[in-house]
Scaffold this motif. Sequence first.
Motif, PDB file in Angstrom:
ATOM      1  N   ALA A  31       0.910  -1.085  -0.144  1.00  0.00           N
ATOM      2  CA  ALA A  31      -0.197  -0.141  -0.042  1.00  0.00           C
ATOM      3  C   ALA A  31       0.643   1.243  -0.419  1.00  0.00           C
ATOM      4  CB  ALA A  31      -1.063  -0.168   1.192  1.00  0.00           C
TER       5      ALA A  31
ATOM      6  N   GLU B 172      -4.596   6.090  -1.429  1.00  0.00           N
ATOM      7  CA  GLU B 172      -6.216   5.239  -1.585  1.00  0.00           C
ATOM      8  C   GLU B 172      -6.408   3.640  -1.410  1.00  0.00           C
ATOM      9  OE1 GLU B 172      -4.599   7.129  -3.533  1.00  0.00           O
ATOM     10  OE2 GLU B 172      -5.957   9.063  -3.417  1.00  0.00           O
ATOM     11  N   ALA B 173      -4.868   3.369  -1.486  1.00  0.00           N
ATOM     12  CA  ALA B 173      -4.285   2.372  -1.101  1.00  0.00           C
ATOM     13  C   ALA B 173      -4.446   1.719   0.379  1.00  0.00           C
ATOM     14  CB  ALA B 173      -3.281   1.539  -1.497  1.00  0.00           C
TER      15      ALA B 173
ATOM     16  N   GLN C  44      -7.934   1.451   1.856  1.00  0.00           N
ATOM     17  CA  GLN C  44      -8.142   0.233   1.133  1.00  0.00           C
ATOM     18  C   GLN C  44      -8.045  -0.893   2.618  1.00  0.00           C
ATOM     19  OE1 GLN C  44     -10.812  -1.463  -0.690  1.00  0.00           O
ATOM     20  NE2 GLN C  44     -11.501   0.630  -1.534  1.00  0.00           N
ATOM     21  N   GLU C  45      -6.946  -0.768   2.519  1.00  0.00           N
ATOM     22  CA  GLU C  45      -6.549  -1.906   3.780  1.00  0.00           C
ATOM     23  C   GLU C  45      -7.174  -1.293   5.512  1.00  0.00           C
ATOM     24  OE1 GLU C  45      -3.236  -3.675   3.906  1.00  0.00           O
ATOM     25  OE2 GLU C  45      -3.928  -3.514   1.704  1.00  0.00           O
TER      26      GLU C  45
ATOM     27  N   LEU D 250      -9.820  -0.430   5.461  1.00  0.00           N
ATOM     28  CA  LEU D 250     -11.109  -1.236   5.038  1.00  0.00           C
ATOM     29  C   LEU D 250     -11.957  -2.498   4.990  1.00  0.00           C
ATOM     30  CD1 LEU D 250     -12.513   1.648   2.576  1.00  0.00           C
ATOM     31  CD2 LEU D 250     -13.859   1.703   4.973  1.00  0.00           C
ATOM     32  N   LEU D 251     -10.517  -3.140   4.997  1.00  0.00           N
ATOM     33  CA  LEU D 251     -10.935  -4.349   5.286  1.00  0.00           C
ATOM     34  C   LEU D 251     -10.787  -5.349   6.028  1.00  0.00           C
ATOM     35  CD1 LEU D 251      -7.697  -5.511   3.056  1.00  0.00           C
ATOM     36  CD2 LEU D 251      -9.971  -5.366   2.129  1.00  0.00           C
TER      37      LEU D 251
END
Length: 282
Positions: free
Chosen positions: A270, A274-275, A278-279, A281-282
């Motif tokens: 990441a 943005e990445a 995302q992490e 949110l996982l």
Amino acid sequence: MQQIPLIDLQSIRFAYPVQSKESAPSALALNDVSLQARQGEYIALLGHNGSGKSTLARHCNALLIPASGRVLIAGLDSAEQGNWRTIRETVGMIFQNPDNQIIATVVEDDVAWALTVRGISAQEIRERVAWAMQAVGIAHLRGMPPGKLSGGQKQRLAIAGVLALRPQCIIADEATAQLDPLARQEIVALLHLLNKDFGLTIIQVTHLLEEAALAQRIVVMERGKIVMEGTPPQVFADLARLRALKLAIPEPLMLAAGLRKAGFRISPDALTVEAIAQELLL
Ligand SMILES: Nc1ncnc2c1ncn2[C@@H]1O[C@H](COP(=O)(O)OP(=O)(O)O)[C@@H](O)[C@H]1O
Ligand SMILES: [Mg+2]
């Protein structure tokens, strides 16, 4: 048959000539550098100002010849002058200042210039120029005077001129340094596209970590030596070392490091905000 590396630098050393009798013997600009680039590879050559990146780049297309060690480009030794033309057609270079690379008064003539002086037939020149302008997205600018282009368009023009020679490798030496952030991203994206679509080997020279994030491999230089090498996640894992090498750490890397310290699991892959989001949110 085993494929030979496209670029093969074997223990090269290089010192620039001393400027005057009084000045101290010049330090080695390259001190025992070995580096191999495979066909189709995308390498970011990273390092702070004066670390030796441009000197290394200039060895890859026989603009400079090593004092010791060997440079083989597609198997051809750069120490032999008879190989220089083929080497320079194999490895094209784009430089920092787009204005210094413009020769003709019309875009398509500028793309054609290097072909014209090589005595290639008019029909083939037309085909190659049309293809190169298309590939870099400047076909609609073909009749323009280069002086009227934006900085990003001028760098596209420079890339088209190199592409027209059908190289196997393009070295972009801080080619984005004088561009605004958007044009900068677009040129990096274009280099990646040329790598993917045409299998061109790319060596992207930069002092910016964020520009190196999408490379397959990062090679870091300091004082004429290669001091770190690995994938972006591997290299970016050691922020303290990168800081010690006088490289500015981009925000997303600081953010990820801070989050990890706070107990969040953030993948080393990441590398953008943005990445990282995302992490989380996982
Ligand atoms: N034309 C030159 N004459 C003398 N010294 C040079 C010349 N170009 C670069 N150097 C020196 O060689 C070293 C490496 O420079 P360079 O390859 O341009 O680094 P980088 O591209 O990483 O900024 C530096 O110490 C620099 O001062
Ligand atoms: Mg440089």
